[in-house]
Design an enzyme around this catalytic site. Structure first.
Site, PDB file in Angstrom:
ATOM      1  CB  ILE A  34       9.346 -28.457   8.890  1.00 58.45           C
ATOM      2  CG1 ILE A  34       8.176 -27.563   9.224  1.00 58.45           C
ATOM      3  CG2 ILE A  34       9.473 -29.593   9.898  1.00 58.45           C
ATOM      4  CD1 ILE A  34       6.820 -28.224   9.041  1.00 58.45           C
ATOM      5  CG  ASN A  91      19.693 -39.502   9.667  1.00 53.21           C
ATOM      6  OD1 ASN A  91      20.883 -39.637   9.948  1.00 53.21           O
ATOM      7  ND2 ASN A  91      19.036 -38.371   9.891  1.00 53.21           N
ATOM      8  CD  GLU A  99      13.065 -37.750  13.583  1.00 55.59           C
ATOM      9  OE1 GLU A  99      12.515 -36.787  12.998  1.00 55.59           O
ATOM     10  OE2 GLU A  99      13.723 -37.633  14.621  1.00 55.59           O
ATOM     11  CB  VAL A 100      10.582 -38.789   6.880  1.00 53.46           C
ATOM     12  CG1 VAL A 100       9.635 -38.831   5.684  1.00 53.46           C
ATOM     13  CG2 VAL A 100      10.154 -37.712   7.863  1.00 53.46           C
ATOM     14  CG  HIS A 104      15.147 -37.628   3.993  1.00 51.64           C
ATOM     15  ND1 HIS A 104      14.384 -38.737   4.321  1.00 51.64           N
ATOM     16  CD2 HIS A 104      15.693 -37.185   5.149  1.00 51.64           C
ATOM     17  CE1 HIS A 104      14.469 -38.944   5.632  1.00 51.64           C
ATOM     18  NE2 HIS A 104      15.271 -38.021   6.159  1.00 51.64           N
ATOM     19  CG  MET A 105      21.760 -36.330   0.536  1.00 52.56           C
ATOM     20  SD  MET A 105      22.219 -38.006   0.998  1.00 52.56           S
ATOM     21  CE  MET A 105      22.486 -38.752  -0.585  1.00 52.56           C
ATOM     22  CG  HIS A 106      19.129 -34.416   6.566  1.00 50.07           C
ATOM     23  ND1 HIS A 106      18.188 -33.738   7.311  1.00 50.07           N
ATOM     24  CD2 HIS A 106      18.839 -35.727   6.713  1.00 50.07           C
ATOM     25  CE1 HIS A 106      17.368 -34.616   7.890  1.00 50.07           C
ATOM     26  NE2 HIS A 106      17.739 -35.826   7.542  1.00 50.07           N
TER      27      HIS A 106
HETATM   28  P1  AMP Z   1      15.275 -38.072   9.280  1.00 47.68           P
HETATM   29  O1  AMP Z   1      15.506 -38.291  10.747  1.00 47.68           O
HETATM   30  O2  AMP Z   1      16.555 -38.125   8.512  1.00 47.68           O
HETATM   31  O3  AMP Z   1      14.218 -39.006   8.733  1.00 47.68           O
HETATM   32  O4  AMP Z   1      14.790 -36.578   9.140  1.00 47.68           O
HETATM   33  C1  AMP Z   1      13.508 -36.196   8.733  1.00 47.68           C
HETATM   34  C2  AMP Z   1      13.513 -34.696   8.618  1.00 47.68           C
HETATM   35  O5  AMP Z   1      12.295 -34.295   8.031  1.00 47.68           O
HETATM   36  C3  AMP Z   1      13.634 -33.940   9.948  1.00 47.68           C
HETATM   37  O6  AMP Z   1      14.789 -33.096   9.904  1.00 47.68           O
HETATM   38  C4  AMP Z   1      12.334 -33.142  10.029  1.00 47.68           C
HETATM   39  O7  AMP Z   1      12.502 -31.865  10.616  1.00 47.68           O
HETATM   40  C5  AMP Z   1      11.939 -33.053   8.566  1.00 47.68           C
HETATM   41  N1  AMP Z   1      10.513 -32.845   8.301  1.00 47.68           N
HETATM   42  C6  AMP Z   1       9.474 -33.515   8.860  1.00 47.68           C
HETATM   43  N2  AMP Z   1       8.303 -33.062   8.366  1.00 47.68           N
HETATM   44  C7  AMP Z   1       8.621 -32.086   7.472  1.00 47.68           C
HETATM   45  C8  AMP Z   1       7.852 -31.225   6.646  1.00 47.68           C
HETATM   46  N3  AMP Z   1       6.506 -31.271   6.604  1.00 47.68           N
HETATM   47  N4  AMP Z   1       8.511 -30.337   5.854  1.00 47.68           N
HETATM   48  C9  AMP Z   1       9.851 -30.267   5.888  1.00 47.68           C
HETATM   49  N5  AMP Z   1      10.640 -31.047   6.648  1.00 47.68           N
HETATM   50  C10 AMP Z   1      10.024 -31.946   7.441  1.00 47.68           C
END
Ligand code: AMP
Length: 121
Positions: A34, A91, A99-100, A104-106
């Site tokens: 996002i 992360n 953060e989430v 997840h893999m970026h």
């Molecule tokens: P991390 O710091 O690796 O946990 O990254 C979490 C990622 O999730 C960040 O790059 C956010 O921009 C992304 N993110 C958070 N909410 C959403 C959403 N609703 N849809 C898509 N990406 C999101």
């Protein structure tokens, strides 16, 4: 860390909030970040409730693990990054600045990405 079923990716998986989907199969979902940090920034997540890579490899089935790894490469190819180059990053936890709290893999690409991370210190 216990899995929090109210995290934003769990809500996406339940269809409670939308996403810009790029790939989906039985075990995996991929969608555009996002707040993209590169011209292409896609997130690949397992559908199961796993917090991190170490949680995933401890608990997920061999089929889930294979599907996740396969999806990362397949998505990179599908979004046009194969051949050009890209970065895959996950992360984890406090030091990893996660953060989430859903694994997840970026996948980043679409421009030269620079050096990996700052030097230790
Ligand atoms: P991390 O710091 O690796 O946990 O990254 C979490 C990622 O999730 C960040 O790059 C956010 O921009 C992304 N993110 C958070 N909410 C959403 C959403 N609703 N849809 C898509 N990406 C999101």
């Amino acid at each position: 860390m216990a899995y929090d079923p109210n995290n934003v990716f769990a809500k996406i998986l339940r269809g409670e909030i939308p996403c810009k989907k790029v790939y989906e199969n039985e075990h995996v979902l991929a969608f555009h970040d996002i707040a993209p940090r590169a011209p292409v920034h896609v997130l690949v997540i397992p559908k199961g409730a796993y917090v991190s890579m170490d949680d995933f490899t401890a608990k997920a089935s061999a089929a889930e693990q294979a599907a996740f790894l396969t999806a990362v490469g397949d998505v990179a190819r599908q979004v046009g990054l194969a051949g050009k180059g890209y970065r895959v990053l996950s992360n984890v936890g406090e030091d990893g600045h996660q953060e989430v709290p859903h694994l997840h893999m970026h996948i980043f690409g679409g421009r030269p990405l620079g050096a990996m991370i700052g030097k230790a210190g």
